[in-house]
Design an enzyme around this catalytic site. Structure first.
Site, PDB file in Angstrom:
ATOM      1  N   ASP A 182       1.125  -1.070  -0.165  1.00 16.63           N
ATOM      2  CA  ASP A 182       0.019  -0.266  -0.327  1.00 16.63           C
ATOM      3  C   ASP A 182       0.684   1.199  -0.343  1.00 16.63           C
ATOM      4  OD1 ASP A 182      -1.850   1.697   0.002  1.00 16.63           O
ATOM      5  OD2 ASP A 182      -2.564   0.897   1.742  1.00 16.63           O
TER       6      ASP A 182
HETATM    7  C1  BGC Z   1      -4.944   3.779   0.087  1.00 18.75           C
HETATM    8  C2  BGC Z   1      -4.852   2.625  -0.501  1.00 18.75           C
HETATM    9  C3  BGC Z   1      -5.382   3.078  -2.147  1.00 18.75           C
HETATM   10  C4  BGC Z   1      -3.537   3.750  -2.485  1.00 18.75           C
HETATM   11  C5  BGC Z   1      -3.075   4.916  -3.233  1.00 18.75           C
HETATM   12  C6  BGC Z   1      -3.978   4.254   0.324  1.00 18.75           C
HETATM   13  O1  BGC Z   1      -3.932   5.333   0.985  1.00 18.75           O
HETATM   14  O2  BGC Z   1      -4.630   2.407   1.357  1.00 18.75           O
HETATM   15  O3  BGC Z   1      -6.181   1.896  -1.075  1.00 18.75           O
HETATM   16  O4  BGC Z   1      -4.809   2.141  -3.318  1.00 18.75           O
HETATM   17  O5  BGC Z   1      -3.806   5.387  -1.253  1.00 18.75           O
HETATM   18  O6  BGC Z   1      -4.312   5.950  -3.744  1.00 18.75           O
END
Ligand code: BGC
Length: 782
Positions: free
Chosen positions: A703
């Site tokens: 993530d």
């Molecule tokens: C989230 C993800 C997301 C990523 C990119 C993170 O803060 O947990 O689900 O895909 O950001 O935006």
């Protein structure tokens, strides 16, 4: 499009992008006509709009109805509640924030449907919500609103409305977003006093009151019972995306008979298991496997206000049992469905199994499969065949690290209809697994015994095009890369909205350096997310995850996602950072609206439908967040303490079902720790379970950014080297990490390659190989 307009649109979108960090809703967006902005900015597809509308309508869950619904278009209703205009179309954060080309609220939906409503009341709401004093606020990152304060309506106006209309439609809305859980407070979980007053006034003044819940995940529903029979109908419309208003009207006025089912159990907050939620960074999953209906069925059935999969229809179906059988592959069941009511409609067909009592304590019943009929006219019939593997019938025995089917009778039900039983005369071990909740030294041995073999060294300079043309295999290409090139392949370009990807992307990996691009490796772009593409373009805003799961229509979800895949093609997006599929363990989790269900089968099969759809047109999906990202509170440092049984039967099981049924090309780990180890450093989650046990052969990414840490098993490894050893191929979005502001300065991989007992080149090659293989698949899909 004129140059001037182009510049203006670009400017507005750029602002919209900054608002990732802000609210994601730009009033200015409304000043641009997407059609005028042209196809560089807008992928217009009628088929996609139709699929969004059908999915939103099929997701609607009818909780109560005394016959008030469907309404008649020619009988005016009084619409109460500000959300008739300030409708929540989606939640906030990366699972929202889509620049929809249009958004149809309830009043627009009624107008489009030609349905009558009391205009002076609607006009007054419009005046209020448009005024500076009462304008809806959308907050900023992590400070999203849970709801908008309800507005006070003049008593005289209300009484005039009551004289003209015998029915009031009251809208109650709730929102939520990333990085913030819902709160056990009025305006979030509970009704506010203003909302209660609105309901009181509506029930006092109108003969019939229908409530529409415009919510992304469950809220307190105990007030429905408290109003006694005074609420004639209650419909959950969820956050239905850009077609919300039209979809709700399809249901309200009977063009579509409601067929959605509750994907999670509705109860009072104090009645959910698992102790205090979201207050500590150590999340004890003390309820074990007894989460959701597994808990309520067994220990507190009377506490479920609306049980799992509750949902009414305008018509009635009978389920006639067909045959039920068990063989080596698993369980098969048939059921005949007949529409015995007077209206056309669909019904979901959930298959439950009641396992025998035995040595292992079990849930009373588990969902093992489901399907949905097509529209059946009055009197029409359909035959539905359902099946599941044996693992779905088994329980995980922690002592033997095995999925076991205990001896005895397995009773099979379609919804509440008993279909028959299958019997097992003696216990059967369905699958034996490696223990994954274990002490560190055992893990060390296991990791060392599975280290990959180096690839055969290739001295020639190979290019990516040689792999594409089939002259060379990916392994040869990877082995021809330098350590530095390999290492660069294991991280993203460094930022969100990378100039190497389409405008507004969430990050890019693959050809992130000039050297890699010279070898022909393309930049692979990622865009959020579950509600639609979140980029600097007008993109379709689809119903939230909960609504999709509630529809229980995997065919429709698949079609919708194939159309979204075409939108990805149009805008040059390679990987869609979706579906979000963590189980809705507790109703207060702030991202529940993005997710599907409390049940792993409903979650897993819904996710598989999304993945299959996206990947059917050659694009990649990225199910997330693997695993146990079930609270937003301190999500980067929280530790989910879960028994191996609960992991295997619930929190990993949905991912397993999705991986096996749809072979996602990528997967995203979660921010949190699982049993003390961050998911992005968690060898057992990624290598042992995901790759070795389930056969996942795609790419694993983090993530967005990760935590700095040293491996307890291998002191020579920390940060990115530790991550690569855990099998997590790519750090996203790259450079600017918690590890280091600039990746280039972050030397954990080169250092670990040099140290004795450090990282091996072969491990780095494996990570790079996953990137290259993905790049090949994407190129072939173009
Ligand atoms: C989230 C993800 C997301 C990523 C990119 C993170 O803060 O947990 O689900 O895909 O950001 O935006």
């Amino acid at each position: 499009m004129s140059r001037g307009l182009k510049r203006r649109v670009e400017k507005i979108f750029a602002k919209g992008f900054d608002m990732f960090i802000g609210s994601g809703l730009s009033q200015e967006m409304n000043s641009v006509d997407p059609a005028e902005a042209g196809e560089d900015f807008y992928y217009s597809s009628e088929a996609l709009s139709r699929a969004v509308r059908s999915a939103a309508a099929e997701g609607c869950v009818l909780l109560e109805n005394d016959g008030t619904l469907p309404l008649e278009k020619t009988r005016p209703v009084a619409v109460l509640g500000r959300c008739q205009y300030d409708w929540f179309f989606v939640g906030y954060g990366s699972g929202g924030d889509v620049h929809a080309p249009y958004r149809i609220n309830l009043i627009d939906g009624m107008k489009n449907a030609g349905a009558m409503f009391y205009a002076p009341l609607a006009d007054e709401y419009l005046r209020l919500v448009s005024s500076d004093e009462f304008k809806a606020e959308h907050g900023w990152w992590g400070h999203w609103p849970f709801s908008h304060p309800e507005l006070d309506i003049d008593e005289g106006l209300l009484q005039r409305a009551a004289r003209e209309c015998d029915t009031a439609v009251v809208v109650i809305g709730r929102a939520a977003g990333e990085d913030r859980d819902n709160r056990p407070l009025p305006g979030s979980w509970y009704l506010t006093n203003e909302e209660k007053r609105l309901l009181d006034r509506a029930t006092e003044s109108f003969r019939r009151v229908a409530v529409i819940l415009n919510i992304g995940s469950l809220m307190d529903l105990s007030w429905i019972g408290e109003y006694g029979g005074k609420l004639s109908a209650v419909l959950i419309a969820w956050l239905g995306g850009q077609e919300s208003g039209s979809a709700v009207c399809d249901v309200l006025y009977g063009a579509v008979s409601p067929s959605g089912r509750l994907p999670a159990t509705a109860a009072k907050l104090c009645d959910y298991p698992g102790g205090e939620f979201g207050r500590s960074k150590r999340a004890e999953y003390s309820e074990g496997i007894f989460m959701g209906y597994r808990y309520f069925d067994r220990f507190a059935p009377e506490k479920a206000l609306y049980p799992f999969l509750h949902g009414l229809s305008y018509t009635e179906f009978t389920f006639v049992p067909g045959c039920v059988s068990l063989d080596e592959k698993g369980l098969k069941a048939r059921v005949r469905i007949k529409n015995v009511g007077s209206r056309a409609g669909k019904t979901a067909v959930p298959l439950f199994v009641y396992p025998p009592e035995g040595k292992l304590e079990k849930p009373l019943r588990v969902l093992v499969s489901f399907d949905k009929t097509d529209v059946l006219g009055p009197g029409a019939e359909a035959e539905i065949a359902l099946s599941c593997d044996k693992k779905s019938l088994a329980s995980f025995d922690e002592e033997r690290h095995s999925f076991i089917m205990e001896a005895g009778e397995y009773r099979v039900f379609a919804d509440e209809t008993y279909l028959g039983s299958v019997f097992l005369s003696r216990e059967e071990i369905v699958e034996t697994c490696e223990p994954i909740v274990i002490p560190s030294h055992t893990l060390r041995e296991r990791i060392l015994s599975h280290l990959p073999e180096p690839m055969p060294g290739v001295m020639a300079r190979i290019n990516f095009s040689d792999v594409l043309s089939g002259r060379r295999v990916a392994e040869e290409f990877v082995s021809s890369l330098s350590n530095e090139e390999l290492s660069d392949l294991t991280r993203g370009h460094g930022m969100m909205n990378s100039e190497l990807g389409p405008a507004g992307n969430a990050g890019v990996f693959g050809g992130v350096t000039a050297a890699l691009r010279e070898r022909g490796i393309p930049a692979i772009s990622c865009c959020d997310g579950p509600a639609g593409l979140r980029m600097q373009r007008f993109c379709a805003l689809i119903p939230c995850g909960t609504a999709l799961a509630a529809s229980m229509n995997t065919r429709l979800i698949g079609e919708l996602h194939a159309l979204l895949g075409l939108e990805m093609k149009h805008f040059g997006v390679d990987v869609r950072l979706a579906p979000g599929m963590n189980l809705t363990r507790h109703p207060l989790c702030g991202r529940n609206f993005e997710y599907f269900s409390e049940d792993p089968v409903l979650s897993g099969l819904t996710a598989a439908a999304c993945v299959n759809g996206i990947q059917s047109v050659g694009k990649a999906a990225c199910p997330k967040h693997f695993a146990c990202n079930n609270q937003e509170f301190k999500r980067n440092i929280s530790d989910s303490a879960v028994s191996e049984r609960a992991l295997r039967e619930l929190y990993l099981r949905n991912f397993e079902i999705c991986v096996k049924a749809s072979r996602p090309l990528t997967i995203m780990t979660s921010y949190n720790k699982v049993n003390g180890v961050w998911a992005h450093y968690n060898y057992d989650l990624v290598e042992t379970v995901l790759r070795r046990e389930w056969g996942f052969d795609g790419l694993v990414m983090t993530d967005w950014w990760m935590q700095s840490s040293r491996s307890p098993e291998f002191r020579a490894l920390r940060d990115n080297a530790y991550r690569v050893r855990a099998g997590v191929d790519v750090l996203m979005p790259g450079n600017k990490s918690h590890v280091s502001r600039r990746y280039k300065k972050e030397r954990s991989i080169p250092r670990a390659l040099k140290k004795r007992g450090g990282l091996t080149r072969a491990e780095l090659e494996q990570a790079a190989l996953h990137v290259i293989k993905l790049a090949v698949r994407l190129k072939n899909g173009e």
